[in-house]
Write a protein that holds these residues in place. Structure first.
Motif, short mmCIF file in Angstrom:
data_model
loop_
_atom_site.label_atom_id
_atom_site.label_comp_id
_atom_site.label_asym_id
_atom_site.label_seq_id
_atom_site.Cartn_x
_atom_site.Cartn_y
_atom_site.Cartn_z
N GLU A 79 62.79 36.82 -70.58
CA GLU A 79 63.32 37.80 -69.62
C GLU A 79 62.82 37.52 -68.21
OE1 GLU A 79 65.59 39.81 -70.23
OE2 GLU A 79 65.55 40.42 -72.34
N GLY A 82 64.59 34.44 -66.79
CA GLY A 82 66.00 34.72 -66.50
C GLY A 82 66.86 33.48 -66.65
N LEU A 105 65.58 40.52 -77.59
CA LEU A 105 66.27 40.30 -76.31
C LEU A 105 67.47 41.23 -76.16
CD1 LEU A 105 66.33 36.38 -76.11
CD2 LEU A 105 64.85 37.94 -74.83
N GLU A 106 67.78 41.54 -74.92
CA GLU A 106 69.00 42.29 -74.63
C GLU A 106 70.22 41.45 -75.00
OE1 GLU A 106 69.28 45.33 -73.58
OE2 GLU A 106 67.13 45.72 -73.34
N GLN A 108 73.05 41.12 -73.58
CA GLN A 108 73.63 40.43 -72.44
C GLN A 108 72.85 39.16 -72.11
OE1 GLN A 108 76.56 41.19 -71.19
NE2 GLN A 108 76.44 39.34 -69.93
N THR A 109 71.54 39.21 -72.30
CA THR A 109 70.71 38.02 -72.06
C THR A 109 71.09 36.92 -73.02
OG1 THR A 109 68.86 39.40 -71.31
CG2 THR A 109 68.34 37.14 -71.98
N GLU A 112 74.60 35.44 -72.10
CA GLU A 112 74.55 34.52 -70.96
C GLU A 112 73.89 33.20 -71.35
OE1 GLU A 112 72.50 36.74 -67.99
OE2 GLU A 112 74.17 38.13 -67.63
N GLY A 113 72.86 33.29 -72.20
CA GLY A 113 72.20 32.07 -72.63
C GLY A 113 73.08 31.22 -73.50
#
Length: 474
Positions: A79, A82, A105-106, A108-109, A112-113
């Motif tokens: 996190e 980022g 983890l969220e 959205q994270t 995106e990853g």
């Protein structure tokens, strides 16, 4: 890329002098001082300092760093970094560690990853998630990426379709070399790494392939059809990944087309994917030969490890009781001659080691398809001759030891004959048992060990005690 093994950390944002820190020490182990600096930056939290510490880390080193951190610090590091965090590092950690991180983890994270990953790495991360979490992540991906990942996840686990990359270059056969080169120069989103151009018809069926070196050596006006290989290396998406690995190994490939049942091009397998497959297969074989679940990882909990190992420990207990029953049948002989009890474990130990040696070679040869019907009997005969010759050599040695130790000339022939019988039977059992199990589609790496051990123990005890009973009239 900067060398993370020997590079030093930059000054801290505060301007204080920072002692040089290497990620690994001279023994190639992770440096505790470096880990302490990372943990301090996570807890501060000091994002800038953390980014400086792990700047330009290779995904493999970043994976090692994640595994070395305390569980609570792993998602915090991701996190804090980022977009600077390379999600490919999650393919380098144990399955249990990856699952724990993804749970924290969220969503959205993770989304995106995953979007930044190669197709095969994204599938590798998603395939172990439960259906609910997997659906939640896929729903937030763009339609094109979502459909491609869903299609790959529909292929059987352990298949080439799960390992393939969908990023590739495919052109029609009537294009010229010049058109193809110009297309690659003008197209922004090319695969990061590729070694050949694939040729397809309007229906997407694979027609051929052109290696990059041949493409660049050809004149611009020549058509792709004129220089393409009409029989390119290919695997089916539904083929087992270990079958694909053997193809790469046998023909020294660096890439191969992946097609569906209709012959349409759906992806490409690269040599880096195959290296991972070979590593996983070897790791699984080693664990299974030791009676350990192939899925067991160092990061597993005590309870999971206990459950994983208890099954084969129970099997070994049952086989040990069988061996003990053989010894019990000769209890009267053992009571009359203590020397038999002293020498008996030596015979069983020699047989067990010889059986394990043969079994290990046989299981590995079966896994790599070097051992099969065409050469099975030749290899069986060879192993039995090896067992006989070793038996004669060690029988002579052990006979002398027994005579010198106990002062009984009759003990020499008894233990010598027992060792010869045991080593020959160990060689035979060590190869025939994996062959039989493989014939009935039972993984020989999983089941051979207890069976071979049982045979060598039973034969060893029975031959030694039986010969001694007849020889001495006990």
């Amino acid at each position: 890329m900067q060398d993370v093994e020997n590079r030093t950390t930059p000054p801290s944002p505060s301007g204080a002098v920072v002692e040089p820190l290497n990620f690994r020490d001279e023994k190639e182990e992770i440096n505790p001082a470096f880990m302490a600096a990372v943990a301090e930056a996570i807890h501060a939290p000091d994002t800038e300092r953390l980014q400086q510490l792990v700047e330009d880390f290779h995904e493999s080193d970043l994976g090692d760093l994640l595994e070395a951190l305390e569980p609570d610090d792993r998602p915090r590091l991701i996190e804090l970094l980022g977009p600077a965090f390379d999600f490919a590092a999650l393919t380098e950690v144990d399955d249990a560690v990856r699952e724990e991180i993804l749970e924290e983890l969220e969503t959205q994270t993770v989304v995106e990853g995953v979007r930044e990953l190669d197709h095969d790495d994204a599938v590798y991360i998603l395939e172990d998630l439960n259906e609910e979490d997997k659906a939640e992540i896929l729903d937030q991906l763009p339609a094109v990426e979502r459909v491609a990942l869903q299609r790959a996840l529909e292929y059987p686990e352990g298949s080439a379709g799960r390992r393939m990359q969908t990023e590739l270059i495919a052109v029609p056969p009537f294009w010229t070399v010049g058109q193809t080169i110009d297309f690659m120069r003008d197209t922004e989103e090319l695969p990061d790494t590729f070694y050949e151009i694939f040729v397809i018809d309007p229906g997407g069926h694979l027609l051929g392939a052109v290696p990059l070196d041949r493409l660049l050596r050809s004149k611009r006006p020549i058509t792709i059809q004129g220089i393409m290989n009409n029989d390119p290396d290919r695997v089916k998406a539904t083929d087992a990944q270990d079958d694909a690995a053997r193809l790469f190994q046998r023909y020294n490939l660096v890439s191969a087309a992946v097609t569906d049942e209709a012959g349409r091009l759906v992806g490409v397998m690269m040599v880096d994917d195959i290296v991972d497959v070979l590593d996983e297969e070897a790791d699984a074989d080693i664990k299974q030969l030791g009676g350990v679940n192939s899925e067991e990882e160092l990061s597993d909990t005590v309870w999971d490890i206990m459950k994983s190992r208890s099954t084969w420990l129970f099997v070994n207990l049952c086989t040990a009781l069988l061996s003990a029953s053989v010894i019990s049948a000769f209890s009267a002989s053992l009571q009359k001659m203590v020397a038999l009890a002293v020498l008996m474990p030596i015979v069983a130990s020699m047989g067990g080691n010889a059986g394990t040696q043969t079994m290990t070679v046989a299981v590995r040869a079966l896994a790599t398809r070097e051992l099969g019907r065409s050469n099975a009997w030749r290899i069986i005969r060879r192993e039995m001759v090896v067992g006989l010759l070793n038996g004669i050599a060690f029988a002579t040695l052990m006979a002398g030891v027994a005579i010198f130790w106990f002062g009984s000339a009759n003990l020499g022939p008894v233990i010598g004959l027992a060792i010869i019988i045991t080593l020959v039977s160990a060689a035979f059992g060590g190869i025939i048992i994996p062959l039989i199990l493989n014939r009935f589609r039972v993984d020989p790496a999983v089941s051979s060990g207890p069976l071979v051990t049982t045979i060598t123990d039973v034969v060893g005890f029975f031959s030694f005690l039986g010969i001694a009973t007849l020889w001495f009239g006990l």
